[in-house]
Design an enzyme around this catalytic site. Structure first.
Site, PDB file in Angstrom:
ATOM      1  N   CYS A   1      -9.495  25.632 -20.354  1.00 35.45           N
ATOM      2  CA  CYS A   1      -9.890  24.245 -19.811  1.00 35.45           C
ATOM      3  C   CYS A   1     -11.079  23.979 -20.137  1.00 35.45           C
ATOM      4  CB  CYS A   1      -9.250  24.291 -18.334  1.00 35.45           C
ATOM      5  SG  CYS A   1      -9.954  22.832 -17.395  1.00 35.45           S
TER       6      CYS A   1
ATOM      7  N   GLU B   1       6.194  19.574  15.265  1.00 34.43           N
ATOM      8  CA  GLU B   1       5.275  19.359  14.167  1.00 34.43           C
ATOM      9  C   GLU B   1       4.112  18.247  14.937  1.00 34.43           C
ATOM     10  OE1 GLU B   1       4.036  19.411  11.060  1.00 34.43           O
ATOM     11  OE2 GLU B   1       2.674  17.920  11.464  1.00 34.43           O
TER      12      GLU B   1
ATOM     13  N   CYS C   1      -0.530  30.733   4.798  1.00 35.05           N
ATOM     14  CA  CYS C   1      -1.367  30.411   3.792  1.00 35.05           C
ATOM     15  C   CYS C   1      -2.793  30.877   4.006  1.00 35.05           C
ATOM     16  CB  CYS C   1      -1.495  28.868   3.503  1.00 35.05           C
ATOM     17  SG  CYS C   1      -2.048  27.975   5.094  1.00 35.05           S
TER      18      CYS C   1
HETATM   19  N1  SAH Z   1       6.762  23.938   7.498  1.00 32.49           N
HETATM   20  C1  SAH Z   1       6.303  22.659   6.801  1.00 32.49           C
HETATM   21  C2  SAH Z   1       4.719  22.427   7.039  1.00 32.49           C
HETATM   22  C3  SAH Z   1       3.901  23.622   6.770  1.00 32.49           C
HETATM   23  S1  SAH Z   1       2.086  23.130   6.881  1.00 32.49           S
HETATM   24  C4  SAH Z   1       6.433  22.939   5.272  1.00 32.49           C
HETATM   25  O1  SAH Z   1       6.864  23.878   4.818  1.00 32.49           O
HETATM   26  O2  SAH Z   1       6.445  21.858   4.524  1.00 32.49           O
HETATM   27  C5  SAH Z   1       1.587  23.023   8.449  1.00 32.49           C
HETATM   28  C6  SAH Z   1       2.091  22.109   9.321  1.00 32.49           C
HETATM   29  O3  SAH Z   1       1.716  22.270  10.659  1.00 32.49           O
HETATM   30  C7  SAH Z   1       1.539  20.601   8.877  1.00 32.49           C
HETATM   31  O4  SAH Z   1       2.583  19.682   8.759  1.00 32.49           O
HETATM   32  C8  SAH Z   1       0.468  20.190  10.297  1.00 32.49           C
HETATM   33  O5  SAH Z   1       0.545  19.021  10.141  1.00 32.49           O
HETATM   34  C9  SAH Z   1       1.096  20.995  11.181  1.00 32.49           C
HETATM   35  N2  SAH Z   1       0.440  21.362  12.402  1.00 32.49           N
HETATM   36  C10 SAH Z   1      -1.082  21.663  12.355  1.00 32.49           C
HETATM   37  N3  SAH Z   1      -1.641  21.892  13.573  1.00 32.49           N
HETATM   38  C11 SAH Z   1      -0.425  21.715  14.470  1.00 32.49           C
HETATM   39  C12 SAH Z   1      -0.479  22.295  15.729  1.00 32.49           C
HETATM   40  N4  SAH Z   1      -1.459  22.517  16.636  1.00 32.49           N
HETATM   41  N5  SAH Z   1       0.991  21.961  16.171  1.00 32.49           N
HETATM   42  C13 SAH Z   1       2.018  21.910  15.488  1.00 32.49           C
HETATM   43  N6  SAH Z   1       1.858  21.494  14.249  1.00 32.49           N
HETATM   44  C14 SAH Z   1       0.724  21.458  13.633  1.00 32.49           C
END
Ligand code: SAH
Length: 447
Positions: A71, A327, A403
């Site tokens: 790249c 969520e 993550c």
């Molecule tokens: N499990 C889903 C999303 C994971 S990412 C998937 O695999 O697609 C993490 C998610 O947590 C995001 O959607 C974010 O908006 C949410 N999030 C962040 N802080 C939070 C909280 N305090 N309580 C509930 N959800 C939260």
């Protein structure tokens, strides 16, 4: 050591952020884009109390992990940290890093399962491009907001290159003004693209510092000609704040219905521009399959915390007795509810709340999940939440999708003090060429 001094250094390790590490007179030296086994002449750029930052001046002996870089912007762009070593060594490095973190912070000396991988090229389904005053889209340089022009990123689908090219041209011919972070003036802030991997549908979102996009009809016409039926929707994100945060919560639909529709593990998924969705579809399917294996959801009440658009929980609907998703983003919860409906899933419901607050509410209603899945953002779970999960819900199994290995390890340690033992864990490389790595862990109740 002084700035601009040149030292001879052997790289012996790689940091969690993907930088090479060597030692010189008891000082730790970080050298980006180097590899374990490199012997280098390094120019010192910055001297701090405990460490030094340098850059490669000359490669004296190259590491055996090195490959030629594919790249043209790798050396300037803040996106990838590994394009100079083989993908095999990158994957091994990440597997080791997760294991080290689980040992050091989690205080568990257990080997992970081998890291799960797939193709390291064009794996992403989402890009957010800043644009400069010359109408060039690109990515930010490391630790900076200087834009490195890059239309065709090797992590992105090929269509994105065509779209960025058309967009740059359109901005130029229609004389758009480009947002300037310092003055807060100018209209166009970001171009945000999403592609549904299974259906090929594309969402184009233009983030603007204003309420309307002049001459948007010609942009939409151009996009339709370019993408045909794959162009599903064009939206504006209205972000008039002086902030680094790319998206506001305000969306205006210019074309289509404002959503794209994908499929994940056989479940149809509607996505709003604001809903989280894993950027690597192929690997997300593998990750969620492993989460299912760890959860053993058969006839269980499953609590899916941090559920986004409902992806993990909904993929368990045939096996589980009941799914409760939680969520915090309202648009994502609406997507999750809609996704249950279009898939004729009747055993799932969703709560829009902070995970810990929702857990408290469920506890007060005396609703006890049999299995808890958590998939928090990088900062991990709050201790409050872990407390309720372990002490009040006390499920047999906790499945932790993470993550960030450091917060995963911290929470594994906290859970081990509350009666849960790490049973096994598997790293998944959802983000090849970057320093990020995903992990799924199974914790079971100490008997
Ligand atoms: N499990 C889903 C999303 C994971 S990412 C998937 O695999 O697609 C993490 C998610 O947590 C995001 O959607 C974010 O908006 C949410 N999030 C962040 N802080 C939070 C909280 N305090 N309580 C509930 N959800 C939260």
């Amino acid at each position: 050591m002084k700035k601009n001094e040149i030292i001879r250094l052997e790289i012996t390790d790689i940091s969690n952020l993907g930088s090479g590490v060597g030692r010189y007179n008891d000082m730790v030296v970080f050298v980006p884009q180097s590899a374990v086994g490199d012997v280098l002449d390094v120019r010192i750029l910055k001297v701090k109390k405990n460490c030094v930052y340098g850059k490669i001046e000359n490669i004296i002996t190259p590491s055996k992990d090195r490959v030629s870089v594919d790249c043209g912007t790798f050396f300037k762009c803040g996106g990838c940290v590994y394009r100079h070593i083989s993908y095999e060594s990158e994957a091994k490095l990440k597997e080791n890093a997760v294991a080290q973190t689980v040992k050091r912070i989690g205080k568990v000396d257990m080997k992970p399962n081998p890291i799960v991988v797939d193709s390291p090229l064009r794996y992403r389904n989402k890009a957010q491009y800043p644009i400069n005053q010359n109408y060039e889209v690109g990515f930010f340089a490391p630790h900076s907001h200087r834009i490195v022009p890059c239309k065709d990123c090797l992590l992105q689908p090929e269509e994105f290159y065509k779209i960025t090219t058309l967009f740059e041209e359109w901005c130029k011919t229609t004389n758009q003004t480009v947002y300037n972070e310092e003055s807060g003036k100018g209209l166009i802030r970001h171009l945000y693209l999403r592609k549904a991997t299974v259906t090929n549908q594309i969402m184009v979102c233009i983030v603007i510092n204003g309420s309307a996009l002049p001459q948007s009809e010609t942009l939409i016409e151009g996009l339709k000609n370019l993408l045909g039926d794959n162009l599903k929707t064009v939206v504006l994100n209205i972000n008039t704040e002086k902030t680094n945060v790319i998206l506001s919560t305000k969306i205006t639909v210019l074309y289509g219905d404002g959503y794209i529709y994908d499929e994940l593990r056989g479940v149809k998924i509607r996505l709003s521009p604001l809903s989280f969705y894993q950027v690597n579809h192929t690997m997300a399917e593998k990750l969620y399959k492993k989460a299912e294996e760890y959860a053993e959801p058969e006839n269980k009440r499953v609590l899916d915390l941090y559920c986004g658009a409902g992806t993990i929980g909904l993929s368990l609907h045939k096996k589980a007795k009941e799914i409760i998703g939680v969520e915090i983003i309202p648009e994502a919860v609406k997507d999750a509810e809609y996704n249950a409906k279009i898939n004729n899933i009747n055993n799932a419901r969703f709560i829009c709340a902070d995970a810990a607050n929702a857990a408290k509410a469920l506890k007060e209603e005396e609703i006890k999940p049999d299995v808890v899945i958590v998939d928090p953002p990088r900062k991990g779970c709050s201790e409050d939440l872990l407390e309720i999960i372990a002490n009040d819900f006390s499920p047999e199994r906790i499945v932790y999708v993470s993550c960030d290995p450091a917060t995963l390890a911290r929470d594994v340690n906290l859970l081990s003090q509350k009666g849960y033992e790490l049973k096994e864990y598997t790293p998944f490389d959802l983000f090849p060429s970057t320093s990020h790595v995903e992990t799924v862990a199974l914790l079971v109740q100490d008997k």
